[in-house]
Design a protein around this motif. Sequence first.
Motif, PDB file in Angstrom:
ATOM      1  N   LEU A 176     -15.206  -5.157 -23.928  1.00 37.85           N
ATOM      2  CA  LEU A 176     -13.783  -5.212 -24.256  1.00 37.85           C
ATOM      3  C   LEU A 176     -13.288  -3.787 -24.450  1.00 37.85           C
ATOM      4  N   VAL A 177     -12.196  -3.450 -23.793  1.00 39.33           N
ATOM      5  CA  VAL A 177     -11.629  -2.102 -23.866  1.00 39.33           C
ATOM      6  C   VAL A 177     -10.172  -2.207 -24.303  1.00 39.33           C
ATOM      7  N   THR A 178      -9.810  -1.513 -25.383  1.00 40.11           N
ATOM      8  CA  THR A 178      -8.409  -1.490 -25.818  1.00 40.11           C
ATOM      9  C   THR A 178      -7.716  -0.251 -25.240  1.00 40.11           C
ATOM     10  N   GLY A 179      -6.395  -0.321 -25.186  1.00 37.16           N
ATOM     11  CA  GLY A 179      -5.655   0.779 -24.573  1.00 37.16           C
ATOM     12  C   GLY A 179      -6.031   0.917 -23.112  1.00 37.16           C
ATOM     13  N   ALA A 180      -6.216  -0.238 -22.454  1.00 37.84           N
ATOM     14  CA  ALA A 180      -6.797  -0.257 -21.111  1.00 37.84           C
ATOM     15  C   ALA A 180      -5.792   0.014 -20.002  1.00 37.84           C
ATOM     16  N   GLY A 181      -4.532   0.124 -20.328  1.00 35.81           N
ATOM     17  CA  GLY A 181      -3.517   0.242 -19.286  1.00 35.81           C
ATOM     18  C   GLY A 181      -3.430   1.598 -18.634  1.00 35.81           C
ATOM     19  N   LYS A 182      -3.741   2.646 -19.394  1.00 33.68           N
ATOM     20  CA  LYS A 182      -3.534   4.006 -18.894  1.00 33.68           C
ATOM     21  C   LYS A 182      -4.691   4.912 -19.321  1.00 33.68           C
ATOM     22  N   GLY A 183      -4.740   6.083 -18.716  1.00 32.31           N
ATOM     23  CA  GLY A 183      -5.583   7.173 -19.202  1.00 32.31           C
ATOM     24  C   GLY A 183      -7.056   6.838 -19.323  1.00 32.31           C
ATOM     25  N   ILE A 184      -7.631   7.253 -20.448  1.00 32.73           N
ATOM     26  CA  ILE A 184      -9.065   7.082 -20.687  1.00 32.73           C
ATOM     27  C   ILE A 184      -9.455   5.610 -20.656  1.00 32.73           C
ATOM     28  N   VAL A 187      -7.490  -4.857 -22.715  1.00 33.02           N
ATOM     29  CA  VAL A 187      -6.417  -5.119 -23.672  1.00 33.02           C
ATOM     30  C   VAL A 187      -5.381  -3.999 -23.593  1.00 33.02           C
ATOM     31  N   SER A 188      -4.124  -4.374 -23.403  1.00 32.68           N
ATOM     32  CA  SER A 188      -3.031  -3.414 -23.352  1.00 32.68           C
ATOM     33  C   SER A 188      -1.763  -4.095 -23.834  1.00 32.68           C
ATOM     34  N   ARG A 189      -0.811  -3.308 -24.292  1.00 31.16           N
ATOM     35  CA  ARG A 189       0.468  -3.895 -24.704  1.00 31.16           C
ATOM     36  C   ARG A 189       1.464  -3.939 -23.545  1.00 31.16           C
ATOM     37  N   THR A 190       1.061  -3.421 -22.365  1.00 28.27           N
ATOM     38  CA  THR A 190       1.969  -3.327 -21.220  1.00 28.27           C
ATOM     39  C   THR A 190       1.474  -4.215 -20.089  1.00 28.27           C
ATOM     40  N   GLN A 191       2.180  -5.314 -19.861  1.00 28.60           N
ATOM     41  CA  GLN A 191       1.738  -6.296 -18.866  1.00 28.60           C
ATOM     42  C   GLN A 191       1.670  -5.691 -17.468  1.00 28.60           C
ATOM     43  N   ALA A 192       2.622  -4.840 -17.106  1.00 27.82           N
ATOM     44  CA  ALA A 192       2.634  -4.264 -15.759  1.00 27.82           C
ATOM     45  C   ALA A 192       1.381  -3.441 -15.505  1.00 27.82           C
ATOM     46  N   ASP A 193       0.922  -2.706 -16.520  1.00 25.87           N
ATOM     47  CA  ASP A 193      -0.310  -1.925 -16.366  1.00 25.87           C
ATOM     48  C   ASP A 193      -1.507  -2.843 -16.157  1.00 25.87           C
ATOM     49  N   LEU A 194      -1.546  -3.945 -16.885  1.00 25.18           N
ATOM     50  CA  LEU A 194      -2.645  -4.909 -16.723  1.00 25.18           C
ATOM     51  C   LEU A 194      -2.609  -5.554 -15.341  1.00 25.18           C
ATOM     52  N   ASP A 195      -1.418  -5.881 -14.860  1.00 31.91           N
ATOM     53  CA  ASP A 195      -1.294  -6.512 -13.549  1.00 31.91           C
ATOM     54  C   ASP A 195      -1.853  -5.599 -12.462  1.00 31.91           C
ATOM     55  N   SER A 196      -1.503  -4.315 -12.507  1.00 35.70           N
ATOM     56  CA  SER A 196      -1.993  -3.393 -11.478  1.00 35.70           C
ATOM     57  C   SER A 196      -3.492  -3.153 -11.636  1.00 35.70           C
TER      58      SER A 196
END
Length: 244
Positions: free
Chosen positions: A11-19, A37-46
């Motif tokens: 499980l990885v948090t802050g998974a949408g961007k960067g590190i 896990v991310s708070r930004t759905q668009a980042d998760l979708d991509s």
Amino acid sequence: MDLGLAGRRALVTGAGKGIGRSTVQALHAAGARVVAVSRTQADLDSLVRECPGVEPVCVDLGNWEATEQALSSVGPVDLLVNNAGVALLQPFLEVTKEACDTSFDVNLRAVIQVSQIVARGLIARGAPGAIVNVSSQASQRAVTNHSVYCSTKGALDMLTKVMALELGPHKIRVNAVNPTVVMTPMGQANWSDPHKAKTMLDRIPLGRFAEVENVVDAILFLLSDRSSMTTGSTVPVDGGFLAT
């Protein structure tokens, strides 16, 4: 070097961007099953398009109740990377309650909450595990306008040690990585001013900032059984900054 991560669930948090995003990609490439896990759905979708099979969870980790609901049924997790974080920079005399609350909620309290959920699951299964907290060189050196950020990362380093102490008997290892400035898009934007960058680079013996893969490599090593005797450590990925 095969790190033996294939088949393990991470499980990885802050998974949408960067590190965080690069960590998910590296774990996926290594054959791990990843919950992102991310708070930004668009980042998760991509991310799911790039890495088919990754399980997305969209939640703001600053919200305790929403996090509990989102992760309570996430299932068995072997490896955890607490990477989600915010950096709200203010001069000390202008620090606001909102900046304090948001920073400590995400950078520290969420680490406690998510780690509790994962550790309780590991203990209930009688399974070993590994947790890596993404800290910063700012945990150990003062940086102008970073009073709240430095404080949260200093607290995170000590939390890492206490978690290692209490979870060690359950065969759960807990370590932190402490990067210098990392050349994520956010890092490039925040350190694009040559004068500002020079003041930091002059304090780094290797004379350069970290690339994302430098941090990801350290994270994967600490997650793997190759580091089976390492726990409670804070590992600098800083080009020697903390040695000066």
